[in-house]
Motif scaffolding. Structure first.
Motif, PDB file in Angstrom:
ATOM      1  N   CYS A 168      -7.322   1.906  -2.866  1.00 55.09           N
ATOM      2  CA  CYS A 168      -6.437   0.783  -3.173  1.00 55.09           C
ATOM      3  C   CYS A 168      -6.001   0.792  -4.633  1.00 55.09           C
ATOM      4  CB  CYS A 168      -7.088  -0.551  -2.806  1.00 55.09           C
ATOM      5  SG  CYS A 168      -8.567  -0.949  -3.713  1.00 55.09           S
ATOM      6  N   LYS A 180      -5.653  -8.111   3.534  1.00 53.12           N
ATOM      7  CA  LYS A 180      -5.102  -9.259   2.804  1.00 53.12           C
ATOM      8  C   LYS A 180      -4.439 -10.258   3.751  1.00 53.12           C
ATOM      9  CE  LYS A 180      -1.638  -8.236  -0.068  1.00 53.12           C
ATOM     10  NZ  LYS A 180      -1.057  -7.718  -1.342  1.00 53.12           N
ATOM     11  N   LYS A 181      -3.637  -9.753   4.663  1.00 54.40           N
ATOM     12  CA  LYS A 181      -2.948 -10.656   5.585  1.00 54.40           C
ATOM     13  C   LYS A 181      -3.860 -11.093   6.727  1.00 54.40           C
ATOM     14  CE  LYS A 181       0.711 -11.583   4.433  1.00 54.40           C
ATOM     15  NZ  LYS A 181       1.074 -12.449   3.253  1.00 54.40           N
ATOM     16  N   ALA A 182      -4.808 -10.235   7.113  1.00 56.57           N
ATOM     17  CA  ALA A 182      -5.717 -10.599   8.209  1.00 56.57           C
ATOM     18  C   ALA A 182      -6.602 -11.780   7.800  1.00 56.57           C
ATOM     19  CB  ALA A 182      -6.569  -9.403   8.613  1.00 56.57           C
ATOM     20  N   THR A 208      -8.478  -8.582  -1.607  1.00 55.62           N
ATOM     21  CA  THR A 208      -7.108  -8.088  -1.418  1.00 55.62           C
ATOM     22  C   THR A 208      -7.049  -6.567  -1.570  1.00 55.62           C
ATOM     23  OG1 THR A 208      -6.653  -8.367  -3.757  1.00 55.62           O
ATOM     24  CG2 THR A 208      -6.144 -10.234  -2.335  1.00 55.62           C
ATOM     25  N   THR A 209      -7.945  -5.860  -0.883  1.00 53.34           N
ATOM     26  CA  THR A 209      -7.982  -4.408  -1.083  1.00 53.34           C
ATOM     27  C   THR A 209      -6.851  -3.661  -0.395  1.00 53.34           C
ATOM     28  OG1 THR A 209      -9.659  -4.454   0.640  1.00 53.34           O
ATOM     29  CG2 THR A 209     -10.413  -4.059  -1.592  1.00 53.34           C
ATOM     30  N   CYS A 210      -6.378  -4.181   0.715  1.00 56.87           N
ATOM     31  CA  CYS A 210      -5.259  -3.488   1.382  1.00 56.87           C
ATOM     32  C   CYS A 210      -4.359  -4.518   2.051  1.00 56.87           C
ATOM     33  CB  CYS A 210      -5.765  -2.451   2.385  1.00 56.87           C
ATOM     34  SG  CYS A 210      -6.509  -3.146   3.874  1.00 56.87           S
ATOM     35  N   ASP A 211      -3.155  -4.102   2.361  1.00 56.07           N
ATOM     36  CA  ASP A 211      -2.179  -5.006   2.978  1.00 56.07           C
ATOM     37  C   ASP A 211      -2.739  -5.644   4.241  1.00 56.07           C
ATOM     38  OD1 ASP A 211      -0.445  -4.171   1.028  1.00 56.07           O
ATOM     39  OD2 ASP A 211       0.764  -2.892   2.339  1.00 56.07           O
ATOM     40  N   GLY A 212      -3.373  -4.804   5.055  1.00 54.52           N
ATOM     41  CA  GLY A 212      -3.845  -5.275   6.348  1.00 54.52           C
ATOM     42  C   GLY A 212      -4.914  -6.341   6.210  1.00 54.52           C
ATOM     43  N   VAL A 248     -10.959 -15.741  -0.629  1.00 56.61           N
ATOM     44  CA  VAL A 248     -10.451 -14.389  -0.907  1.00 56.61           C
ATOM     45  C   VAL A 248     -10.493 -14.095  -2.403  1.00 56.61           C
ATOM     46  CG1 VAL A 248      -8.480 -12.821  -0.694  1.00 56.61           C
ATOM     47  CG2 VAL A 248      -8.990 -14.433   1.147  1.00 56.61           C
ATOM     48  N   MET A 249     -11.112 -12.970  -2.753  1.00 63.75           N
ATOM     49  CA  MET A 249     -11.126 -12.500  -4.145  1.00 63.75           C
ATOM     50  C   MET A 249      -9.903 -11.599  -4.356  1.00 63.75           C
ATOM     51  SD  MET A 249     -15.058 -11.234  -4.714  1.00 63.75           S
ATOM     52  CE  MET A 249     -14.907 -11.143  -6.512  1.00 63.75           C
ATOM     53  N   GLU A 250      -9.272 -11.754  -5.508  1.00 62.29           N
ATOM     54  CA  GLU A 250      -8.145 -10.866  -5.812  1.00 62.29           C
ATOM     55  C   GLU A 250      -8.646  -9.665  -6.611  1.00 62.29           C
ATOM     56  OE1 GLU A 250      -4.867 -12.574  -7.941  1.00 62.29           O
ATOM     57  OE2 GLU A 250      -3.754 -10.691  -7.890  1.00 62.29           O
ATOM     58  N   LEU A 251      -8.463  -8.508  -6.032  1.00 61.41           N
ATOM     59  CA  LEU A 251      -8.855  -7.271  -6.700  1.00 61.41           C
ATOM     60  C   LEU A 251      -7.643  -6.732  -7.449  1.00 61.41           C
ATOM     61  CD1 LEU A 251     -11.434  -5.394  -6.608  1.00 61.41           C
ATOM     62  CD2 LEU A 251     -10.124  -3.982  -5.044  1.00 61.41           C
ATOM     63  N   PRO A 252      -7.815  -6.299  -8.712  1.00 60.24           N
ATOM     64  CA  PRO A 252      -6.662  -5.674  -9.372  1.00 60.24           C
ATOM     65  C   PRO A 252      -6.334  -4.344  -8.693  1.00 60.24           C
ATOM     66  CG  PRO A 252      -8.619  -5.551 -10.769  1.00 60.24           C
ATOM     67  CD  PRO A 252      -8.995  -6.366  -9.577  1.00 60.24           C
ATOM     68  N   GLN A 253      -5.167  -3.793  -9.005  1.00 61.50           N
ATOM     69  CA  GLN A 253      -4.732  -2.566  -8.349  1.00 61.50           C
ATOM     70  C   GLN A 253      -4.732  -1.376  -9.310  1.00 61.50           C
ATOM     71  OE1 GLN A 253      -1.621  -3.386  -5.295  1.00 61.50           O
ATOM     72  NE2 GLN A 253      -1.270  -5.227  -6.483  1.00 61.50           N
ATOM     73  N   GLU A 281       2.177  -3.410 -12.309  1.00 61.02           N
ATOM     74  CA  GLU A 281       1.205  -3.999 -11.393  1.00 61.02           C
ATOM     75  C   GLU A 281       1.575  -5.449 -11.094  1.00 61.02           C
ATOM     76  OE1 GLU A 281      -2.865  -3.964 -12.641  1.00 61.02           O
ATOM     77  OE2 GLU A 281      -3.552  -4.880 -10.791  1.00 61.02           O
ATOM     78  N   ASP A 286       0.827  -1.208   0.000  1.00 60.48           N
ATOM     79  CA  ASP A 286       0.000   0.000   0.000  1.00 60.48           C
ATOM     80  C   ASP A 286       0.863   1.260   0.000  1.00 60.48           C
ATOM     81  OD1 ASP A 286      -2.137  -1.701   0.227  1.00 60.48           O
ATOM     82  OD2 ASP A 286      -2.538  -1.277   2.339  1.00 60.48           O
ATOM     83  N   MET A 338       2.434  -8.234   9.821  1.00 63.27           N
ATOM     84  CA  MET A 338       1.270  -9.105   9.901  1.00 63.27           C
ATOM     85  C   MET A 338       1.677 -10.559   9.689  1.00 63.27           C
ATOM     86  SD  MET A 338      -1.934  -8.162  10.392  1.00 63.27           S
ATOM     87  CE  MET A 338      -3.065  -7.124   9.495  1.00 63.27           C
TER      88      MET A 338
END
Lengths: 426, 426
Positions: free
Chosen positions: B348, B152-154, B146-150, B166-171, A168, A149, A384
């Motif tokens: 994100c 994603k790992k949580a 996977t919207t943010c680091d937190g 978990v769905m993978e969101l593009p960035q 990306e 991020d 994390m």
């Protein structure tokens, strides 16, 4: 070369550096290097080359970049392993890491980004804002990536001040991610060709793959010698080799690292080492340690232990895998590059089981007494993930110490106490 | 319904909740709701429904989920706008938000994740660890992203305690990203079909698109009335409507919100409002405010101003765009869904210019006097993006106040002082 020291100030001025601030920075880094490195005993002769590189890190190397650019060459600045150096070199571009390992100009940085940002990001932004990084000022293009991020958004800010292109990175490693990543590598090729004006061919890419693999092979040789007890090289020196790998001329660096590896292999054969046989052996895992971040290694080794491996981007993740050299067509080579790079086990991926396996495998292969899990504060990804790292490492039978820190020197006393207590327990 | 209050304790026990802790939580939320909501004057009659929903938020609604599951239905828990409710409903699944808006069991949370994690993530983990969220305990599957680091790992940590997908969101939002995102929606469809045992058809998806669009249209009607001066509804009440939209039965909620919108439109026609005409009007932008996070709105409105819009996931990002209803084939419908969801302007994404445009457009359309940029501490994405938000908003001629806070009540006095000073300046 004459004995007269070269005055690089005109070159730095031409790059737009803030000369008084930059002089102060070089003085501070020189002092840091002296304290951490030149106080070590029984260093390998081959480290003389890296001492020289460090003494000229903003001098001769920048002069080389400058000369290359004046002859029409292009320089690309990167912050991350996921940017394939092979692609850049195949278009006759030069790839350099960017300054990011020391606290600098945080007062300016905190005006545009939150105080709660990891040191690595604050540092690169500080070097840019204070105009003290000759690498970024020499970069025709900075190639960023969406690994976390903080960096993802920091590149937007950097884009207001520099020419930036962002790759990306997928966040998983499924087939669809690999397909997307292959496209991303091809998009980078097009960008690099545009900037350099050179076309990447099967021949040039094949040569670049070989050249960068050779660099990794040299580092692998060095890494392999560290499994010996006594270790023939300090962790600090081995870390420096990986850090310099990001900046130096590739064939020269490879040659010098192979010479160092020859020496280390001879040391191992002779049972010679930098620390006494039986010194406590530590594996460090976690966030990358950008030059000149030697803080944790210095603390560990001044406490009498020896770091024998780094499971990090400035460590095994940099050199453990090679790109296949079997491909004949350009397309196959690009796919091989995509595959090698997606294999890197960064905490930005979910899940990231491969990293846990790497840590345990390295701990066993290197015969360590304990593992230190190192996170930069506010690096959400590695902080994390450390829960899983600690659990996995303990389950594999190794003691583990978790360290969260930043680039300041204020906690050195406290960290030393914790590290010493950990080492005594081993 | 009899006058005898229903005792939900047996149901909560069956869900595995920690009853004494959960009772304490409900008491605290009830108190918070009373202080923030029931003290308001001149509220629309239609808010009676949302008062009722709140009084039964862990009661009647959970009973409905329970009954649905006992009849063979499946419940899906989500934390994020990017999980398309249409897909879940088209397979006869029910979609509910998960508890994440209050400080809870942080002592347990900080044993598995860093203290420097944003409140939203610590909160959802705290609710799970302390076993006080009947929504997550009712969820057959939690769908993360996977919207943010937190987060994603949580989700990796949550995966040890619950069934998680978990769905993978593009960035980014380029064509290649849209292609990847379309595949991701299709992968979710397959997963939802597997969990529910139901096949998604063109008919069922068409109906679900219409149903969820209707919910958004009702919220759009409410939002539109807030452009009037005086505003016919408080920001707190409008925020509650969007928060409840994540949990409630879709057709019932839509019907009740349309009734509320009727009332608000009549109020606007009659020039009636909740605050005096000329009260300072504020747009809030930033990180989502999960139920029961009403802290900032409460501070602003107790200071005499009125919040007339939220550019956030619990605001305009939730309802401003509809899925096209023109498609005939299942494939085209899925592509329309992918398109609508990728249009959401979360921090994100890089770049995220669309959000800046939304903020300025809303500030103009709603005739605001100032903008408050709200970040949860340690939410790297929104904290980092606030530099661009502030600059853009100021350049458009609106004063802006940046607030970084968390879910604790310790800084309410200090925030009130800052907000009051800002409002006086407008």
């Amino acid at each position: 070369m004459s004995d007269q020291p070269v005055d690089y100030h005109p070159m730095w001025a031409e790059l737009g550096l803030d000369l008084p601030t930059h002089d102060a920075l070089l003085g501070a880094v020189g002092q840091l290097f002296g304290d951490a490195y030149l106080t070590q005993e029984n260093r390998p002769e081959g480290m003389g080359y890296l001492n020289f590189v460090m003494s000229e890190v903003h001098g001769l190397r920048i002069k080389e970049l400058d000369d290359y650019r004046k002859s029409g060459g292009k320089v690309f600045g990167t912050f991350c392993l996921y940017v394939p150096e092979e692609i850049i070199r195949a278009a006759a571009g030069w790839c350099v890491g960017l300054c990011a390992g020391a606290e600098f100009a945080y007062d300016q940085v905190e005006q545009i980004m939150p105080r709660n940002t990891c040191s690595l990001i604050k540092s690169f932004m500080g070097f840019k804002l204070a105009k003290v990084c000759p690498y970024i000022e020499s970069a025709d293009l900075v190639i960023g990536e969406t690994t976390c991020d903080g960096k993802k958004k920091a590149y937007e800010l950097l884009g207001d001040m520099h020419n930036v292109y962002v790759m990306e990175l997928p966040q998983m490693k499924r087939d669809v991610d690999m397909a997307m990543w292959r496209d991303e590598i091809r998009a980078l090729m097009a960008k690099v060709e545009e900037v350099t004006g050179n076309t990447i061919t099967a021949e040039s890419l094949k040569a670049a793959i070989k050249e960068v693999n050779d660099k990794r092979r040299a580092l692998q040789r060095i890494a392999a010698t560290r499994a010996a007890d006594p270790a023939p090289i300090s962790g600090k020196d081995a870390l420096l080799a990986t850090q310099v790998a990001f900046y130096d001329d590739v064939p020269r660096f490879t040659q010098m690292m192979n010479a160092l590896a020859d020496e280390l292999e001879a040391r191992v054969a002779a049972g010679e080492g930098v620390a006494p046989k039986g010194a406590k052996r530590v594996l460090v895992t976690g966030t990358p340690m950008a030059l000149p971040n030697w803080k944790l290694h210095d603390i560990i080794e001044k406490a009498g232990a020896v770091v024998v491996g780094e499971e990090m981007c400035t460590g095994s993740r940099y050199y453990q895998d090679l790109v296949s050299e079997d491909a004949v067509t350009l397309d196959d080579m690009v796919d091989d590059i995509a595959e090698k790079y997606l294999d890197i086990n960064c905490a930005c991926f979910t899940p990231n089981q491969g990293r846990l396996e790497d840590v345990v495998r390295m701990a066993k292969e290197l015969g360590v007494d304990g593992v230190i899990d190192y996170s930069l504060q506010f690096c959400g990804l590695y902080e994390m993930e450390s829960n899983a790292v600690e659990k996995t490492v303990r389950d594999a039978g190794f003691p583990v110490l978790k360290i969260t820190t930043d680039y300041s020197m204020e906690d050195v006393g406290q960290l030393s106490t914790r590290v010493e207590a950990f080492l005594e327990m081993l």
